[in-house]
Design an enzyme around this catalytic site. Structure first.
Site, PDB file in Angstrom:
ATOM      1  N   ASP A   1      38.144  46.415  36.215  1.00 45.37           N
ATOM      2  CA  ASP A   1      38.260  47.504  35.232  1.00 45.37           C
ATOM      3  C   ASP A   1      39.564  47.380  34.453  1.00 45.37           C
ATOM      4  OD1 ASP A   1      35.869  48.592  36.045  1.00 45.37           O
ATOM      5  OD2 ASP A   1      36.773  50.146  37.302  1.00 45.37           O
TER       6      ASP A   1
ATOM      7  N   GLU B   1      32.744  42.138  33.545  1.00 46.42           N
ATOM      8  CA  GLU B   1      32.202  40.970  34.235  1.00 46.42           C
ATOM      9  C   GLU B   1      33.055  39.724  34.000  1.00 46.42           C
ATOM     10  OE1 GLU B   1      29.937  41.253  36.438  1.00 46.42           O
ATOM     11  OE2 GLU B   1      29.580  43.349  35.962  1.00 46.42           O
TER      12      GLU B   1
END
Length: 478
Positions: free
Chosen positions: A197, A128
């Protein structure tokens, strides 16, 4: 409050708008010209105040302290340039976490129920934070310049529903508003997820975690929810595909082994959250006892059992379960806070005070300890002293509505009526109820009477709140 719903969900969508998998934005890039970092910051704070007024939150100082400390630890090694973060902990068993423009980090209680280790939890938050550091919101606006502003505002609507567990309704708002653009956005969303990611894995390693925690978390979630007709919100906005798992696994395996995978501290926090979502303290105690039957040395289960027993009024048994934990780690802040809670519940206020004083010497700046000290002073009938403690606390946490709520309560008890109304005004401002905030400042001004310097201060604050209200309305297109 339903009027707010058409203005909110876009952050989930807009942050899933286009990014470029390998190019990192700079302060001088095109996205900054369209949506500046300052605009992102202002938008995020305005949106947070509205969100706070729409969802139930977890008001647990120890949980808040853990989330804030752990996320700041990740932020220190991240590519995030603006580290002025604000947090919201949502009272929902639904698995979800999100990052919104302007440094807003949201965590559902359900994340702790699903992330079995600290490394898995950290992998979600690192992902995040990567959305924030790569400014996916601003870059999405840049790539979708043809999207009209009202449409963007409408898209913002469902994050409140989604964050609170109303996934279907939130996704319905997204689908209905996006119409023909949805296929294009999904392509961009995959790009942003891949980038988050990749950056998240790098951040995990720099922060001292084993980055293999990320693919492990993805793999387990994919197995756990493979056949669910209604997967959790996090998997709807962050689809876990086989290629994504394989890609994160390949990247993570390049890192040397030996990073952090788990900690007792995280497991203690998980026990607190698990207790929150049990139907009764008795059911929680039964589950923790079952864990101890399997492994009597499981300290997190014994801690959870002690908390459940305190909550259920079985204070002598709670004391017996805390004894071995405190004997093993006499200065552990978590165990000592549990003992203080037990002593206060058992009306052993002198014992609680002695322990608080000893812990203060070891942890002078600890937020949960300051909070419990104020609670103890109120129990002892010393609201004026409690007010001083909370006044000091609110200086360090000026944007925490929970602290302002407590400040208002204790000022009322101590007879500080003007201070009560001013504290309520700050609370209502932070939760987006500007009309109530302005009204509370009116009450304070009346009480100030002929104290012109004080009345002028209150009047100035009222003008600031009214300006903030106007800005929020303009920003959200209402």
């Amino acid at each position: 409050m339903n009027l707010l719903r058409p203005t909110l969900l876009a952050l989930a969508c807009l942050m899933a708008l286009p990014g470029h998998a390998d190019d990192l934005p700079s302060l001088g890039d095109a996205s900054s010209a369209i949506v500046s970092p300052k605009q992102e910051h202002d938008l995020g704070r305005a949106w947070l105040s509205l969100l706070r007024g729409q969802v139930n939150q977890l008001n647990d100082p120890q949980l808040k302290d853990f989330v804030e400390t752990s996320v700041y630890k990740l932020a220190e090694t991240s590519q995030l340039q603006d580290r002025r973060l604000e947090f919201i902990l949502i009272d929902s068993k639904e698995l979800n976490a999100f990052a919104a423009p302007g440094g807003i980090v949201g965590v559902n209680g359900g994340l702790f129920l699903n992330a079995q280790t600290e490394g898995e939890y950290a992998s979600v938050l690192a992902h995040e934070l990567a959305h924030l550091s790569q400014r996916h919101f601003a870059r999405g606006v840049e790539a979708q310049q043809r999207m009209q502003l009202p449409m963007m505002a409408a898209l913002l609507a469902g994050i409140v529903l989604a964050a609170g567990g109303g996934g279907d309704a939130g996704i319905g708002v997204i689908a209905g508003t996006q119409a023909a653009a949805i296929q294009e956005q999904r392509r961009f969303s995959r790009q942003n997820e891949q980038e988050a990611d990749r950056i998240g894995i790098q951040n995990l390693e720099k922060a001292g975690y084993d980055p293999r925690n990320m693919p492990s978390m993805f793999e387990r979630l994919a197995r756990q929810y493979r056949y669910d007709a209604k997967p959790p919100e996090f998997l709807l906005t962050h689809p876990v595909t086989e290629s994504r798992v394989a890609d994160t696994r390949n990247r993570a395996e390049q890192a040397p082994k030996g990073g952090i995978e788990d900690s007792l501290r995280y497991q203690l926090i998980r026990a607190r959250v698990a207790l929150t979502y049990e139907g009764t303290p008795g059911l929680a105690a039964k589950r923790f006892r079952a864990q101890l039957d399997v492994d009597p040395k499981l300290d997190a289960a014994r801690y959870g059992l002690a908390l459940a027993l305190i909550k259920g009024g079985q204070l002598n048994e709670a004391r017996e379960n805390l004894k071995p934990l405190l004997a093993k780690a006499p200065n552990d802040i978590t165990y000592n806070l549990a003992q203080i809670d037990l002593d206060i519940t058992n009306n052993r206020l002198d014992d609680a005070q002695q322990r608080v004083q000893r812990m203060q010497q070891l942890y002078p700046g600890n937020y949960p300890l300051k909070q419990v000290r104020a609670d103890l002073l109120v129990k002892q009938g010393k609201p004026a002293e409690a007010e001083k403690v909370l006044d000091d606390l609110v200086k360090n946490r000026p944007d925490d509505p929970d602290v302002w709520y407590d400040v208002a309560e204790v000022r009322g008890l101590s007879g500080n009526t003007i201070g009560l109304h001013r504290a309520r005004a700050e609370y209502f401002t932070l939760v987006g109820d500007f009309d109530q905030a302005i009204q509370q400042l009116d009450y304070a001004k009346r009480r100030a009477g002929s104290n012109f310097p004080l009345a002028a201060q209150i009047d100035q604050r009222q003008r600031e709140v009214m300006e903030q209200q106007r800005m929020v309305k303009d920003m959200m297109g209402r």
